[in-house]
Design a protein around this motif. Structure first.
Motif, mmCIF file in Angstrom:
data_model
loop_
_atom_site.group_PDB
_atom_site.id
_atom_site.type_symbol
_atom_site.label_atom_id
_atom_site.label_comp_id
_atom_site.label_asym_id
_atom_site.label_seq_id
_atom_site.Cartn_x
_atom_site.Cartn_y
_atom_site.Cartn_z
ATOM 1 N N VAL A 114 0.865 -1.178 0.000
ATOM 2 C CA VAL A 114 0.000 0.000 0.000
ATOM 3 C C VAL A 114 0.904 1.230 0.000
ATOM 4 N N THR B 87 4.022 2.947 -4.724
ATOM 5 C CA THR B 87 4.171 1.504 -4.928
ATOM 6 C C THR B 87 4.800 1.191 -6.285
ATOM 7 N N GLY C 80 2.202 0.498 -10.319
ATOM 8 C CA GLY C 80 1.794 0.984 -9.008
ATOM 9 C C GLY C 80 1.627 2.492 -9.041
ATOM 10 N N THR C 81 1.436 3.098 -7.886
ATOM 11 C CA THR C 81 1.152 4.535 -7.862
ATOM 12 C C THR C 81 2.298 5.366 -8.415
ATOM 13 N N HIS D 270 -2.218 -7.596 -8.254
ATOM 14 C CA HIS D 270 -2.528 -7.055 -6.938
ATOM 15 C C HIS D 270 -2.552 -5.536 -7.032
ATOM 16 N N LEU D 271 -3.370 -4.921 -6.186
ATOM 17 C CA LEU D 271 -3.676 -3.502 -6.328
ATOM 18 C C LEU D 271 -2.432 -2.628 -6.318
ATOM 19 N N ASP D 272 -1.430 -2.978 -5.503
ATOM 20 C CA ASP D 272 -0.240 -2.123 -5.415
ATOM 21 C C ASP D 272 0.598 -2.142 -6.689
ATOM 22 N N GLN E 36 -2.530 0.005 -9.408
ATOM 23 C CA GLN E 36 -3.345 1.109 -8.921
ATOM 24 C C GLN E 36 -3.106 2.415 -9.677
ATOM 25 N N TYR F 198 -10.972 -3.360 -11.864
ATOM 26 C CA TYR F 198 -10.489 -2.230 -11.088
ATOM 27 C C TYR F 198 -10.830 -0.909 -11.786
ATOM 28 N N LEU G 272 -15.208 1.616 -8.401
ATOM 29 C CA LEU G 272 -13.845 1.934 -7.964
ATOM 30 C C LEU G 272 -13.208 3.049 -8.775
ATOM 31 N N SER G 273 -13.728 3.286 -9.970
ATOM 32 C CA SER G 273 -13.094 4.249 -10.870
ATOM 33 C C SER G 273 -14.164 5.097 -11.557
#
Length: 310
Positions: A12, A26, A44-45, A69-71, A74, A108, A113-114
């Motif tokens: 995260v 991330t 990631g971010t 995975h989200l990280d 994202q 996602y 979520l978006s």
């Protein structure tokens, strides 16, 4: 090859003054090949700020996702080239019998979520399963292999001329077993990372933290260094920092990893730790830091007018 780190945190985002030197974004790395082609490793971010730095007339953008995975995905929704009609983006990732890569990512990038959906993006974007065999991007040969982590997960081996980079940001090769004693054929990622000039590898936990996280898909420092030495990597970049690990904690972790590397017969100075905005040049048997990164708090990148907000 040149490597620039845009995000090195795992699990995260971890912003805050105690995280400034290593950064809180991330997983995301930018690789510039000898041909001038750019590869982006994970979304990631950190990919948001990376997107601001790319020239608007870049003919093609290549993104290699290790897993979903989200990280690691994202930042896609905030990647500026996604909102430019002239952008051509190719996204590779792990295949799954469950659904296509596009359908899984669309879970996602969709409501609730978006604020936008994949089908609404104005750019030209294609979603591709990473081939089972090697493939070519610019001057590089890419190979992807499944590695030990929760869910379909890949590591990437990128060879450009006589230089090889291996990227395995989420990995648990020991999985509770004594990694130093395992035969190579039983070690996840062994052939993928073998003799790499630079290995970018998961090092999320200390050895003391690991017993409470066994089976979570990440490596303790001892396994990270042992894996790198066993595969014969020339240099090691510690990656995927735990969100609880502050700058001072990571300084200590880096010193410990470097000492362990030397204890196992490795050369001094061959272990580095990933920091946002750090750049490394990978040349044959060496990888050197090209320039020291500015502290995250001192770096400002203007956001484009069409930046998405949520």
């Amino acid at each position: 090859m040149r490597v620039k780190v845009w995000g090195a945190r795992g699990s995260v985002p971890a912003p805050g003054p105690e995280m400034n030197r290593y950064g809180g974004n991330t997983s995301c790395c930018e690789v510039t090949l000898s041909s001038g082609e750019t590869l982006i490793l994970d979304a990631g971010t950190g990919i948001r700020t990376l997107g601001f730095s790319l020239p608007p007339d870049l003919p093609r953008i290549n993104i290699l996702l290790t897993h979903l995975h989200l990280d690691h995905i994202q930042g896609l929704m905030f990647f500026p080239p996604c909102f430019r009609a002239e952008s051509s983006i190719r996204i590779w990732g792990p295949s799954s019998p469950e659904a296509s890569l596009e359908a899984r990512i669309a879970r996602y990038i969709s409501a609730p979520l978006s604020p936008v959906e994949v089908r609404e993006l104005p750019c030209e974007v294609s979603f591709l399963d990473a081939p089972a065999s090697e493939w070519q991007i610019g001057s590089a040969t890419i190979r992807a292999e499944a590695v030990a982590h929760r869910g379909p997960t890949l590591g990437y081996r990128i060879t450009d001329g006589d230089t090889t980079l291996c990227y395995i940001p989420d990995h648990e090769p020991g999985l509770g077993a004594p990694l130093a004693e395992l035969d190579p054929e039983w070690i996840s990622g062994f052939n993928l990372a073998r003799d790499a000039d630079l290995l970018i590898h998961d090092c999320q936990y200390t050895d003391e933290e690991y017993p409470g996280h066994e089976g979570w898909g990440h490596s303790p420092i001892g396994d990270t260094v042992t894996f790198a030495r066993r595969v014969g990597a020339k240099r090691l970049l510690l990656f995927h920092h735990d969100p609880l690990h502050t700058d001072g904690f990571l300084d200590d972790l880096h010193r410990s990893a470097a000492a362990r590397w030397v204890d196992l017969g490795g050369a001094k100075g061959a272990v580095e730790i990933a920091r946002e905005r750090a750049e490394l040049v990978v040349e044959g048997a060496r990888a050197t830091e090209a320039k020291a990164p500015a502290p995250a708090s001192a770096t400002r990148v203007p956001a484009p007018a069409n930046q998405v907000s949520v």
